[in-house]
Design an enzyme around this catalytic site. Structure first.
Site, PDB file in Angstrom:
ATOM      1  CB  CYS A   2      -0.755  -0.184   1.108  1.00  0.00           C
ATOM      2  SG  CYS A   2      -1.786  -1.769   1.385  1.00  0.00           S
TER       3      CYS A   2
HETATM    4  N1  GLN Z   1      -0.717  -6.654   3.641  1.00  0.00           N
HETATM    5  C1  GLN Z   1      -1.662  -5.471   3.547  1.00  0.00           C
HETATM    6  C2  GLN Z   1      -3.160  -6.278   3.883  1.00  0.00           C
HETATM    7  O1  GLN Z   1      -3.365  -7.203   2.606  1.00  0.00           O
HETATM    8  C3  GLN Z   1      -1.095  -4.350   3.289  1.00  0.00           C
HETATM    9  C4  GLN Z   1      -1.244  -4.350   1.779  1.00  0.00           C
HETATM   10  C5  GLN Z   1       0.120  -3.940   1.304  1.00  0.00           C
HETATM   11  O2  GLN Z   1       0.829  -3.008   1.883  1.00  0.00           O
HETATM   12  N2  GLN Z   1      -0.010  -3.542   0.020  1.00  0.00           N
HETATM   13  O3  GLN Z   1      -3.821  -4.698   3.750  1.00  0.00           O
END
Ligand code: GLN
Length: 232
Positions: A2
């Site tokens: 994210c």
């Molecule tokens: N693993 C976390 C989620 O699924 C954060 C994902 C991310 O950083 N893309 O929300």
């Protein structure tokens, strides 16, 4: 991964922070510039912010892409805050896509966002977690250990899952705390305040890239960057 962003300083509108910059979180939701894992951040988004008469933050989250939210785009120019934490989400494979899995997560005065991935089996099952996704379980674990101790908690979790990526961003409305553990983070300090972001939202030459495996604490007095590796 994210993308997330935190602001502490003079009041700024949510539109200024989240939507209007050349490479804002809105643009990063479909065209991030530095993202190493995942291509778009279309599995939800969220923003938390503080109002001066209220110690606990307000939140607006969604399980839909930020670019589809015309109601948020309509109100964002008229909501201002001196402390804001926002994120756009690219769900890790196997994680639920739901509003409650979108950062920021909250406990009391605190807000928390996670860029990364962690094996859920190394985290305690916590009924206080807002969702079954890894980031929500990690947030509940950090809150249970004490948000101020996030550096220790990241070291502890990384010890149990050496492949974890643990870029966290937290605030209690008075300071920003962040960890770098496997992904990018940049800082911009200007006369109005301090901004921490997964990647710069414009080409201002004052942006600085922060080193991996560090703890960052930003207050109105300055930004402290300390190594997270246990000292030998
Ligand atoms: N693993 C976390 C989620 O699924 C954060 C994902 C991310 O950083 N893309 O929300």
């Amino acid at each position: 991964m994210c993308r997330h962003l935190g602001w502490l300083g003079e009041p700024r509108t949510l539109a200024d922070l989240v939507l209007d910059q050349p490479s804002s979180l809105l643009v990063q939701s479909y065209a991030p510039r530095r993202q190493q894992h995942g291509r778009v951040n279309a599995d939800g988004w969220g923003v938390g912010f503080y109002a001066s008469d209220r110690p606990r933050p307000a939140r607006w989250r969604s399980d839909r892409p930020l670019w589809t939210d015309s109601s948020f785009a309509s109100v964002a120019p008229v909501i201002s805050s001196r402390c804001v934490l926002a994120a756009v989400r690219s769900a890790t494979v196997g994680m639920p896509i739901e509003e409650s899995a979108a950062a920021p997560f909250t406990s009391g005065r605190w807000l928390l966002s996670h860029n990364g991935v962690v094996d859920r089996s190394v985290l305690p099952a916590d009924r206080a977690a807002e969702s079954a996704c890894d980031a929500a379980l990690l947030a509940a674990h950090v809150f249970a250990r004490g948000a101020e101790r996030v550096g220790e908690t990241v070291l502890e979790v990384a010890g149990r899952d050496p492949t974890a990526r643990l870029n966290l961003l937290l605030t209690d409305g008075d300071r920003l705390l962040a960890t770098t553990w496997g992904d990018t983070l940049s800082v911009l300090v200007d006369e109005f305040g301090v901004l921490l972001a997964s990647e710069p939202y414009d080409d201002d030459p004052r942006w600085r890239d922060l080193p991996d495996r560090h703890l960052i604490e930003a207050t109105p007095d300055g930004v402290a960057v300390t190594p997270l590796e246990p000292t030998l």
